[in-house]
Design an enzyme around this catalytic site. Structure first.
Site, PDB file in Angstrom:
ATOM      1  N   ASP A 217     -27.547 -21.556 -25.804  1.00  0.00           N
ATOM      2  CA  ASP A 217     -28.051 -23.421 -24.860  1.00  0.00           C
ATOM      3  C   ASP A 217     -29.278 -23.648 -24.306  1.00  0.00           C
ATOM      4  OD1 ASP A 217     -26.860 -26.513 -24.067  1.00  0.00           O
ATOM      5  OD2 ASP A 217     -27.211 -25.242 -21.649  1.00  0.00           O
TER       6      ASP A 217
ATOM      7  N   SER B 171     -21.811 -28.688 -20.068  1.00  0.00           N
ATOM      8  CA  SER B 171     -20.957 -27.762 -20.122  1.00  0.00           C
ATOM      9  C   SER B 171     -19.906 -27.673 -19.151  1.00  0.00           C
ATOM     10  CB  SER B 171     -22.306 -26.311 -20.318  1.00  0.00           C
ATOM     11  OG  SER B 171     -23.068 -26.623 -21.163  1.00  0.00           O
TER      12      SER B 171
ATOM     13  N   GLU C 215     -33.012  -4.804  -7.171  1.00  0.00           N
ATOM     14  CA  GLU C 215     -33.415  -4.452  -8.559  1.00  0.00           C
ATOM     15  C   GLU C 215     -34.902  -4.838  -8.166  1.00  0.00           C
ATOM     16  OE1 GLU C 215     -32.982  -3.814 -12.786  1.00  0.00           O
ATOM     17  OE2 GLU C 215     -31.799  -5.537 -11.931  1.00  0.00           O
TER      18      GLU C 215
END
Length: 523
Positions: free
Chosen positions: A340, A109, A234
């Site tokens: 992917d 990629s 978070e």
């Protein structure tokens, strides 16, 4: 020592396979320009200048994935599936792109992202550099950097943005702004000592420093922005989400401080915070969400928490509304990156639902823009060894069984299969009987012919769908690096602008006689 020798030998052999001319960016630029001249001889349709550019990238979205996603979309809408239309199916121009890297028949990629964003083919594993750069070799990078269409748009005064479901430092988005000998150098914590000593920068740092005025950045991977062991905003008690940086820098703070005085920046990590923004008052937006179990990418669409995690289509809507404030237009890169990941894990159901969500985002963009001034292109970086077959009847559930048993082992099989991957399972010396498992489960790993921990990419051409100004330039079988050259030509950005004075008003010569007559009548 032996391992080092083998590594060096493999690198030398790999480099020797690359023709010298392909190491020169100008070779690829000249090749792309020649293809462009051939395209211009074809019939001309929408010849407006593209004010806006949107590049939708389905990571791993080969033709078989597109077809299966189309069927899934139709079946989710209670149809048989095959007759359904994806949003990308409605684009009037379709081409094929050859995906090989300069040193790889089946690509990765990073090398492909360099091609379709920077217009230059490159080696696998490298980002924003020419084929003169060897993977992992920091000292081969200097002077080999190549720029992307995002930078070309920014230099032309347009607003620019990146939206992805992976980490914002992943291969696809990072080729838009970074130059790296290794796609995995997300932060300096992932870089080897020789690369740091050689002056190479990690990708997260380049996101903040290389093109500091990217208006919209939405995705995952915030751990690479914070110092090592700093707790996540978070998930403060999750060790795997803690920062990774060795330089002690808080890059979110650096991102904010790099903006011009008086400009409003917003950093969000929650769906509600993103959707509550008054976009008319925001100049720069950085949003980084997290998968609670995987500390870098966003949730799969099937697993997404609708309260806390924005969808890809929601992020695209926010991005376009932000970018449309610029009267000169915008460039937006949208990546459905976890198609992917689903395939690599052999989880076809996850992959195909990701593809359907990308198509939903394409539809969202269609509703927010006009084909008269917006060129939209949908493509993939590469394919996967994913297929479906078995003489299934019309309307067969895409995740269902083929209507036959193997005439060798007398066992049923699913229509969807992989050429290799983690779905290879032998039970009592024989292929697993899929009728004994929940093959419709979201995380079911479809059977594969060859056992691998991770399924691999496929090497066949991928589709390119285009709509809007000059979309007909994407018309046949192209090298993948041609895509940004064609898009830049349509928008009059980058180095190829000689045609722009006449292209800006293609209808004026036809209107002049009528305007002259109107003027005489008025006088």
């Amino acid at each position: 020592m032996k391992a080092l020798f083998v590594l060096l030998l493999s690198q030398l052999c790999s480099a020797s396979l690359i023709p010298e001319r392909e190491k020169d960016p100008e070779y690829w630029r000249r090749q792309a320009q020649e293809t462009l001249r051939n395209a211009l001889r074809l019939q001309r349709l929408n010849q407006n200048v593209a004010k806006n550019l949107i590049l939708f990238l389905g990571d791993g979205m080969g033709v078989s994935t597109v077809t299966a996603a189309r069927i899934l979309k139709g079946q989710l809408q209670h149809g048989q599936g095959e007759e359904s239309l994806l949003e990308m199916d409605k684009f009037p121009f379709v081409a094929l792109a050859k995906t090989y890297n300069t040193n790889a028949q089946v690509p990765d990629s990073a090398g492909t992202a360099t091609a379709y964003l920077c217009g230059v083919k490159a080696n696998e594993g490298t980002l924003g550099v020419s084929a003169g750069v060897t993977r992992d070799r920091c000292n081969t990078t200097k002077g080999q950097e190549v720029t992307s269409i995002l930078r070309w748009a920014k230099e032309a005064g347009k607003a620019v943005g990146i939206v992805t479901t992976t980490r914002v430092t992943h291969a696809t988005p990072s080729a838009a702004y970074a130059h790296s000998a290794n796609r995995d150098w997300y932060s300096d914590g992932e870089m080897p000592p020789d690369a740091l000593e050689g002056g190479c920068k990690d990708i997260a740092r380049q996101l903040v420093e290389n093109i500091p005025e990217i208006e919209v950045i939405l995705g995952g991977g915030r751990k690479y922005m914070y110092p090592k062991n700093v707790s996540d905003v978070e998930y403060p008690h999750e060790e795997k989400h803690r920062g990774t940086r060795l330089d002690g820098r808080n890059l979110v703070q650096a991102w904010q401080e790099a903006k011009p005085r008086g400009k409003v920046t917003e950093y969000v990590w929650h769906r509600q915070g993103l959707l509550a923004l008054n976009l008319s008052r925001v100049d720069f937006l950085l949003g980084e969400s997290l998968h609670p179990r995987v500390p870098w990418d966003m949730m799969y669409e099937l697993d997404r928490n609708n309260e806390t995690d924005p969808s890809l289509s929601e992020m695209v809507s926010v991005a376009i509304k932000m970018l449309q404030k610029n009267p000169r237009g915008f460039f937006l890169l949208v990546e459905g990156g976890r198609i992917d990941h689903g395939h690599h894990e052999g989880k076809a159901k996850q992959a195909l639902h990701e593809a359907v969500e990308l198509d939903r985002a394409i539809g969202m963009a269609t509703n927010l823009t006009s084909t008269q001034d917006t060129l939209s292109v949908v493509t993939a970086d590469h394919s996967h060894v994913f297929t479906f077959g078995g003489y299934t009847p019309r309307g067969n559930p895409i995740f269902g069984l083929a209507p036959m048993q193997s005439d060798v082992d007398r066992k049923p099989f699913t229509s969807i299969l992989y050429g290799n991957g983690p779905g290879y399972k032998i039970v009592a010396g024989e292929r697993e009987n899929v009728s004994a498992v929940d093959f419709a489960h979201a995380d079911y790993q479809a059977q594969s012919a060859v056992p691998l921990r991770q399924e691999t990419h496929g090497g066949e051409d991928v589709a390119v769908f285009a709509r809007g100004p000059m979309a007909h330039l994407l018309h046949g079988v192209h090298e993948q690096n041609y895509i940004p050259h064609a898009m830049a030509y349509a928008a009059c950005i980058g180095s190829n602008r000689g045609h722009c004075n006449t292209a800006a008003r293609p209808a004026m010569p036809l209107l002049l006689p009528f305007l002259s007559l109107l003027l005489l009548l008025l006088c």
